[in-house]
Design a protein around this motif. Structure first.
Motif, PDB file in Angstrom:
ATOM      1  N   ARG A 188       0.839  -1.210   0.000  1.00 54.20           N
ATOM      2  CA  ARG A 188       0.000   0.000   0.000  1.00 54.20           C
ATOM      3  C   ARG A 188       0.869   1.254   0.000  1.00 54.20           C
ATOM      4  O   ARG A 188       0.566   2.228  -0.722  1.00 54.20           O
ATOM      5  CB  ARG A 188      -0.917  -0.024   1.224  1.00 54.20           C
ATOM      6  CG  ARG A 188      -1.822   1.207   1.345  1.00 54.20           C
ATOM      7  CD  ARG A 188      -2.853   1.013   2.447  1.00 54.20           C
ATOM      8  NE  ARG A 188      -3.613   2.222   2.683  1.00 54.20           N
ATOM      9  CZ  ARG A 188      -3.329   3.124   3.612  1.00 54.20           C
ATOM     10  NH1 ARG A 188      -2.264   2.960   4.403  1.00 54.20           N
ATOM     11  NH2 ARG A 188      -4.083   4.194   3.758  1.00 54.20           N
ATOM     12  N   ASN A 189       1.952   1.231   0.785  1.00 54.73           N
ATOM     13  CA  ASN A 189       2.850   2.391   0.819  1.00 54.73           C
ATOM     14  C   ASN A 189       3.499   2.635  -0.544  1.00 54.73           C
ATOM     15  O   ASN A 189       3.641   3.782  -0.989  1.00 54.73           O
ATOM     16  CB  ASN A 189       3.933   2.191   1.880  1.00 54.73           C
ATOM     17  CG  ASN A 189       3.372   2.293   3.298  1.00 54.73           C
ATOM     18  OD1 ASN A 189       2.319   2.891   3.498  1.00 54.73           O
ATOM     19  ND2 ASN A 189       4.085   1.718   4.260  1.00 54.73           N
ATOM     20  N   GLN A 190       3.870   1.532  -1.206  1.00 53.58           N
ATOM     21  CA  GLN A 190       4.459   1.664  -2.550  1.00 53.58           C
ATOM     22  C   GLN A 190       3.444   2.242  -3.533  1.00 53.58           C
ATOM     23  O   GLN A 190       3.782   3.068  -4.384  1.00 53.58           O
ATOM     24  CB  GLN A 190       4.957   0.304  -3.035  1.00 53.58           C
ATOM     25  CG  GLN A 190       6.199  -0.196  -2.307  1.00 53.58           C
ATOM     26  CD  GLN A 190       6.607  -1.592  -2.745  1.00 53.58           C
ATOM     27  OE1 GLN A 190       5.993  -2.191  -3.632  1.00 53.58           O
ATOM     28  NE2 GLN A 190       7.652  -2.122  -2.109  1.00 53.58           N
ATOM     29  N   ALA A 191       2.180   1.797  -3.401  1.00 54.06           N
ATOM     30  CA  ALA A 191       1.119   2.308  -4.280  1.00 54.06           C
ATOM     31  C   ALA A 191       0.911   3.808  -4.052  1.00 54.06           C
ATOM     32  O   ALA A 191       0.719   4.571  -5.008  1.00 54.06           O
ATOM     33  CB  ALA A 191      -0.181   1.547  -4.015  1.00 54.06           C
ATOM     34  N   ARG A 192       0.986   4.226  -2.807  1.00 55.34           N
ATOM     35  CA  ARG A 192       0.805   5.648  -2.502  1.00 55.34           C
ATOM     36  C   ARG A 192       1.966   6.488  -3.049  1.00 55.34           C
ATOM     37  O   ARG A 192       1.770   7.596  -3.566  1.00 55.34           O
ATOM     38  CB  ARG A 192       0.669   5.841  -0.992  1.00 55.34           C
ATOM     39  CG  ARG A 192      -0.611   5.237  -0.442  1.00 55.34           C
ATOM     40  CD  ARG A 192      -0.623   5.194   1.077  1.00 55.34           C
ATOM     41  NE  ARG A 192      -0.888   6.482   1.662  1.00 55.34           N
ATOM     42  CZ  ARG A 192      -0.846   6.726   2.964  1.00 55.34           C
ATOM     43  NH1 ARG A 192      -0.504   5.738   3.798  1.00 55.34           N
ATOM     44  NH2 ARG A 192      -1.110   7.918   3.431  1.00 55.34           N
ATOM     45  N   LYS A 193       3.186   5.930  -2.931  1.00 55.97           N
ATOM     46  CA  LYS A 193       4.353   6.648  -3.472  1.00 55.97           C
ATOM     47  C   LYS A 193       4.239   6.796  -4.982  1.00 55.97           C
ATOM     48  O   LYS A 193       4.665   7.785  -5.561  1.00 55.97           O
ATOM     49  CB  LYS A 193       5.641   5.900  -3.119  1.00 55.97           C
ATOM     50  CG  LYS A 193       6.061   6.081  -1.663  1.00 55.97           C
ATOM     51  CD  LYS A 193       7.347   5.304  -1.376  1.00 55.97           C
ATOM     52  CE  LYS A 193       7.738   5.412   0.091  1.00 55.97           C
ATOM     53  NZ  LYS A 193       8.954   4.607   0.396  1.00 55.97           N
ATOM     54  N   SER A 194       3.680   5.769  -5.614  1.00 58.49           N
ATOM     55  CA  SER A 194       3.501   5.791  -7.079  1.00 58.49           C
ATOM     56  C   SER A 194       2.245   6.557  -7.482  1.00 58.49           C
ATOM     57  O   SER A 194       1.870   6.572  -8.665  1.00 58.49           O
ATOM     58  CB  SER A 194       3.416   4.365  -7.611  1.00 58.49           C
ATOM     59  OG  SER A 194       4.550   3.618  -7.233  1.00 58.49           O
ATOM     60  N   LYS A 195       1.552   7.123  -6.481  1.00 60.12           N
ATOM     61  CA  LYS A 195       0.296   7.859  -6.686  1.00 60.12           C
ATOM     62  C   LYS A 195      -0.797   6.983  -7.279  1.00 60.12           C
ATOM     63  O   LYS A 195      -1.679   7.464  -7.992  1.00 60.12           O
ATOM     64  CB  LYS A 195       0.538   9.096  -7.557  1.00 60.12           C
ATOM     65  CG  LYS A 195       1.476  10.103  -6.898  1.00 60.12           C
ATOM     66  CD  LYS A 195       1.572  11.396  -7.698  1.00 60.12           C
ATOM     67  CE  LYS A 195       2.480  12.380  -6.976  1.00 60.12           C
ATOM     68  NZ  LYS A 195       2.578  13.682  -7.685  1.00 60.12           N
ATOM     69  N   ASN A 196      -0.699   5.673  -6.966  1.00 56.95           N
ATOM     70  CA  ASN A 196      -1.757   4.743  -7.375  1.00 56.95           C
ATOM     71  C   ASN A 196      -2.758   4.651  -6.218  1.00 56.95           C
ATOM     72  O   ASN A 196      -2.830   3.671  -5.480  1.00 56.95           O
ATOM     73  CB  ASN A 196      -1.158   3.364  -7.689  1.00 56.95           C
ATOM     74  CG  ASN A 196      -2.183   2.430  -8.317  1.00 56.95           C
ATOM     75  OD1 ASN A 196      -3.384   2.718  -8.338  1.00 56.95           O
ATOM     76  ND2 ASN A 196      -1.711   1.301  -8.824  1.00 56.95           N
ATOM     77  N   PHE A 197      -3.541   5.730  -6.065  1.00 57.24           N
ATOM     78  CA  PHE A 197      -4.418   5.835  -4.890  1.00 57.24           C
ATOM     79  C   PHE A 197      -5.595   4.861  -4.951  1.00 57.24           C
ATOM     80  O   PHE A 197      -6.150   4.488  -3.921  1.00 57.24           O
ATOM     81  CB  PHE A 197      -4.905   7.281  -4.733  1.00 57.24           C
ATOM     82  CG  PHE A 197      -3.774   8.248  -4.490  1.00 57.24           C
ATOM     83  CD1 PHE A 197      -3.005   8.171  -3.330  1.00 57.24           C
ATOM     84  CD2 PHE A 197      -3.451   9.219  -5.432  1.00 57.24           C
ATOM     85  CE1 PHE A 197      -1.952   9.040  -3.108  1.00 57.24           C
ATOM     86  CE2 PHE A 197      -2.402  10.098  -5.212  1.00 57.24           C
ATOM     87  CZ  PHE A 197      -1.646  10.001  -4.046  1.00 57.24           C
ATOM     88  N   ASP A 198      -5.953   4.472  -6.160  1.00 57.36           N
ATOM     89  CA  ASP A 198      -7.036   3.484  -6.277  1.00 57.36           C
ATOM     90  C   ASP A 198      -6.634   2.168  -5.610  1.00 57.36           C
ATOM     91  O   ASP A 198      -7.407   1.558  -4.850  1.00 57.36           O
ATOM     92  CB  ASP A 198      -7.388   3.244  -7.749  1.00 57.36           C
ATOM     93  CG  ASP A 198      -8.152   4.417  -8.350  1.00 57.36           C
ATOM     94  OD1 ASP A 198      -8.710   5.203  -7.552  1.00 57.36           O
ATOM     95  OD2 ASP A 198      -8.192   4.530  -9.584  1.00 57.36           O
ATOM     96  N   LEU A 199      -5.409   1.704  -5.906  1.00 57.53           N
ATOM     97  CA  LEU A 199      -4.922   0.460  -5.312  1.00 57.53           C
ATOM     98  C   LEU A 199      -4.722   0.628  -3.811  1.00 57.53           C
ATOM     99  O   LEU A 199      -5.062  -0.265  -3.018  1.00 57.53           O
ATOM    100  CB  LEU A 199      -3.600   0.044  -5.969  1.00 57.53           C
ATOM    101  CG  LEU A 199      -2.946  -1.234  -5.404  1.00 57.53           C
ATOM    102  CD1 LEU A 199      -3.886  -2.429  -5.524  1.00 57.53           C
ATOM    103  CD2 LEU A 199      -1.619  -1.508  -6.120  1.00 57.53           C
ATOM    104  N   SER A 200      -4.197   1.764  -3.414  1.00 54.66           N
ATOM    105  CA  SER A 200      -3.982   2.036  -1.991  1.00 54.66           C
ATOM    106  C   SER A 200      -5.302   1.978  -1.219  1.00 54.66           C
ATOM    107  O   SER A 200      -5.393   1.343  -0.167  1.00 54.66           O
ATOM    108  CB  SER A 200      -3.338   3.422  -1.822  1.00 54.66           C
ATOM    109  OG  SER A 200      -3.368   3.819  -0.472  1.00 54.66           O
ATOM    110  N   ASP A 201      -6.317   2.620  -1.757  1.00 56.29           N
ATOM    111  CA  ASP A 201      -7.626   2.635  -1.090  1.00 56.29           C
ATOM    112  C   ASP A 201      -8.265   1.249  -1.107  1.00 56.29           C
ATOM    113  O   ASP A 201      -8.960   0.847  -0.157  1.00 56.29           O
ATOM    114  CB  ASP A 201      -8.557   3.641  -1.780  1.00 56.29           C
ATOM    115  CG  ASP A 201      -8.108   5.091  -1.555  1.00 56.29           C
ATOM    116  OD1 ASP A 201      -7.269   5.303  -0.656  1.00 56.29           O
ATOM    117  OD2 ASP A 201      -8.585   5.979  -2.278  1.00 56.29           O
ATOM    118  N   GLN A 202      -8.024   0.531  -2.200  1.00 56.35           N
ATOM    119  CA  GLN A 202      -8.591  -0.817  -2.318  1.00 56.35           C
ATOM    120  C   GLN A 202      -8.031  -1.752  -1.231  1.00 56.35           C
ATOM    121  O   GLN A 202      -8.772  -2.509  -0.605  1.00 56.35           O
ATOM    122  CB  GLN A 202      -8.291  -1.381  -3.710  1.00 56.35           C
ATOM    123  CG  GLN A 202      -9.063  -2.654  -4.019  1.00 56.35           C
ATOM    124  CD  GLN A 202      -8.791  -3.145  -5.437  1.00 56.35           C
ATOM    125  OE1 GLN A 202      -7.947  -2.614  -6.148  1.00 56.35           O
ATOM    126  NE2 GLN A 202      -9.511  -4.167  -5.843  1.00 56.35           N
TER     127      GLN A 202
END
Length: 488
Positions: A450-464
């Motif tokens: 999730r942290n990696q997704a947030r760093k990559s600005k992949n907020f959809d995956l982070s929220d999922q």
């Protein structure tokens, strides 16, 4: 607080007054060891284990007697071929005492698994043949029993003629039963169809047999509990417990035997645990709606999606009052597991809480303890007690989040009281740490993704990731020191 017990005899809650102040004599009908103990049996014995633990926690010295029925369990007095031990002996091609040993070991193993305390005395029916013969002779001598063709029966009609009331526990009108079966009187060995066996003549093929004044035979089912309870607890004792299914005829017969033998009611408080259902249906081998305790724990069944630790099963059972029907299902077990994990997490969190003596707490520990003890003393109300425990759990997590404070004295009191309720009274146990370690490692991986997704600005995956974990009862909390999780 005064302890109140629901007395099945009066159908009312009564203030508990032991015969000997500070002491309790309690007898619970144990298993008939001709087959594996089933889950309904476990529910009954677990209920009385909770009652036993509560009585000791409240300061009583308890003598707890629970018998083993290893001979003489006839559900039909007219047919000795219905002896459950004889049937199982033929089926498994074993000696009767091999059957007894095999299933007694299974019984103890299963109850140990669910953390039931052993009784103080665990007598067996075969170990008290002499006492049963003596009681039978006494009932004959006083005119409450009669011999017929080598068997001895309790005379229910004679009992009622003397102003006593066979049917007082089960609230059955025995006079109506006599009227409806008058045409059967005199048939067979009994004077009346309602009469029950104290001693049965053994047929030539019957293996379990003992000498008696009436010839070789074996005891009836009901007399053993009168013989063993009075031997170890006295002619009148405090509490007699068992499953609801034993109220009639077994416990009714015990009352009659006790009054006829000793001229006094044998028990002050009759307690009965209710039945267990599964998926809202009665558990039955014939319908296939049936599961053994070990199958629930190992996951070797078609009803539940996963195995459940024995202490989680125990926790599930205690969320219903002992007098209520308890229904287990996959959803109920999953919910119990989540609740148990949260409860244990609170215990762990409480150990790391830092007290603050400079601020006043918004949580009244005294009021909370009073409510918890009110539940315990109100006919052993385990579900209400558990509800109050979760009030404390909510407070503990608020302490952990810095939203509440607690003094040093209250912290020590809360810790001691919470541990006593959870481990001593409810009898719950901690689950092996390696299971928690696996959960921790799995969540660390998901948090890192999730942290990696947030760093990559992949907020959809982070929220999922966050939302799916929350749906499973795992809440992620982002803080200055990183992301942590809380089990809801």
């Amino acid at each position: 607080m005064q302890l109140k017990i629901y007395n099945s005899l009066t159908a009312e809650k009564e203030i508990f007054k032991p015969i000997l102040e500070g002491n309790v004599g309690m007898y619970v009908c144990g298993p008939t060891v001709y087959s594996n103990v089933h889950l309904g049996n476990v529910r009954t014995f677990l209920s009385f284990d909770f009652i036993y633990r509560t009585l000791m926690h409240l300061g009583y010295k308890v003598r707890y007697v629970r018998n083993i029925t290893d001979a003489g369990h006839l559900t039909d007095d007219g047919n000795v071929d219905n002896d459950r031990f004889v049937k199982q002996t033929r089926l498994e091609k074993l000696e009767p005492m091999e059957i007894v040993q095999k299933y007694t070991v299974d019984f103890h193993k299963v109850l140990d698994m669910f953390n039931l305390l052993p009784p103080n005395i665990e007598p067996t029916a075969t170990g008290h043949i002499v006492e049963q013969i003596e009681l039978t002779q006494k009932l004959i001598d006083t005119g409450f029993a009669y011999e017929s063709n080598g068997s001895v029966y309790f005379d229910v009609l004679e009992y009622n003629k003397r102003g006593l009331n066979y049917g007082e526990l089960s609230k059955r009108n025995i006079e109506e039963l006599f009227a409806n079966t008058r045409d059967l009187d005199g048939q067979g060995e009994k004077k009346n169809p309602q009469d029950f066996a104290l001693w049965k003549k053994a047929s030539p093929a019957h293996i379990m047999r003992w000498n008696s004044p009436w010839g070789e035979g074996f005891p009836g089912w009901h007399l053993e509990c009168t013989a063993m309870s009075t031997k170890y607890l006295g002619e009148t004792f405090d509490i007699h417990g068992g499953g609801m299914d034993l109220k009639f005829p077994h416990h009714e017969c015990e009352i009659a035997q006790g009054k006829a033998c000793n001229g006094a009611a044998p028990v002050h408080y009759w307690m009965h645990a209710n039945m267990l259902t599964m998926n809202s249906q009665r558990m039955s081998k014939s319908t296939g709606n049936y599961i053994l305790p070990m199958q629930l724990v190992t996951g070797d069944n078609d009803f539940f999606e996963k195995p459940f630790h024995p202490t989680i099963v125990r926790f599930c059972f205690l969320q219903a009052h002992y007098r209520s029907v308890l229904d287990i299902s996959n959803d109920a077990m999953i919910a119990s597991e989540k609740g148990f994990i949260r409860l244990m997490e609170a215990v762990k969190v409480l150990n790391s809480v830092t007290p603050d003596d400079n601020k006043e707490s918004g949580f009244s520990l005294k009021e909370w303890k009073n409510k918890a003890y009110e539940a315990l003393t109100d006919d052993f109300n385990s579900p209400i007690l558990i509800a109050h425990l979760f009030e404390a759990v909510k407070y503990i997590f608020a302490l952990n989040d810095g939203k509440e404070t607690i003094s040093t004295e209250d912290l020590q009191d809360l810790t001691t009281t919470l541990n006593a309720f959870i481990f001593d009274v409810l009898g719950l146990q901690t689950v092996e740490e390696n299971n928690n370690e696996k959960l921790d490692q799995t969540l660390k991986v998901l948090i890192e993704l999730r942290n990696q997704a947030r760093k990559s600005k992949n907020f959809d995956l982070s929220d999922q990731i966050r939302d799916k974990l929350l749906a499973e009862g795992i809440e992620l909390k982002d803080g200055r020191d990183g992301t942590s999780y809380v089990l809801n």
